[in-house]
Design a protein around this motif. Structure first.
Motif, short mmCIF file in Angstrom:
data_model
loop_
_atom_site.label_atom_id
_atom_site.label_comp_id
_atom_site.label_asym_id
_atom_site.label_seq_id
_atom_site.Cartn_x
_atom_site.Cartn_y
_atom_site.Cartn_z
N ALA A 10 155.00 46.17 65.21
CA ALA A 10 155.72 45.63 64.05
C ALA A 10 154.73 45.12 63.00
O ALA A 10 154.89 45.36 61.80
CB ALA A 10 156.67 44.52 64.48
N TRP A 11 153.70 44.44 63.46
CA TRP A 11 152.66 43.94 62.55
C TRP A 11 151.96 45.11 61.85
O TRP A 11 151.75 45.07 60.64
CB TRP A 11 151.66 43.07 63.33
N GLU A 28 140.26 47.26 61.57
CA GLU A 28 139.42 46.07 61.60
C GLU A 28 140.26 44.79 61.72
O GLU A 28 139.95 43.90 62.50
CB GLU A 28 138.55 46.00 60.34
N LEU A 29 141.32 44.72 60.93
CA LEU A 29 142.21 43.56 60.99
C LEU A 29 142.84 43.42 62.37
O LEU A 29 142.94 42.32 62.91
CB LEU A 29 143.29 43.67 59.92
N GLU A 30 143.26 44.54 62.94
CA GLU A 30 143.87 44.51 64.27
C GLU A 30 142.88 44.00 65.31
O GLU A 30 143.23 43.21 66.19
CB GLU A 30 144.37 45.90 64.65
N SER A 31 141.64 44.41 65.19
CA SER A 31 140.61 43.95 66.11
C SER A 31 140.43 42.43 66.01
O SER A 31 140.36 41.73 67.03
CB SER A 31 139.28 44.66 65.80
N SER A 60 148.57 36.42 55.22
CA SER A 60 149.79 37.15 54.88
C SER A 60 149.44 38.53 54.33
O SER A 60 148.30 38.78 53.92
CB SER A 60 150.58 36.37 53.82
N CYS A 61 150.43 39.40 54.35
CA CYS A 61 150.23 40.75 53.80
C CYS A 61 149.78 40.66 52.35
O CYS A 61 148.89 41.40 51.92
CB CYS A 61 151.52 41.56 53.88
#
Length: 69
Positions: A10-11, A28-31, A60-61
């Motif tokens: 979802a993210w 990179e953000l997910e890591s 935030s997005c």
């Protein structure tokens, strides 16, 4: 029961909707998100709370979109 893969999917969908982030930026953000999640869990946070806190810490997005633009 918290499902990390569902929450992460979802993210990812939400983040992918902001084209400025791109595939490499998203990875990179997910890591970073998962590293923070793991650290929070190791310090005693429940999984769902750790994920929510890690997402908030990441930003935030809108703020991430502006940073990557």
């Amino acid at each position: 029961m918290f499902d990390l893969q569902s929450a992460l999917s979802a993210w990812r969908r939400e983040m992918a909707s902001h084209e400025a982030v791109g595939v490499e930026g998203l990875a990179e953000l997910e890591s970073h998100l998962l590293d923070d999640f793991d650290a929070l869990c190791a310090s005693g946070h429940e999984d769902a709370d750790a994920f929510d806190l890690a997402v908030r810490r990441l930003g935030s997005c809108g703020s991430l979109h502006a940073e990557f633009a």
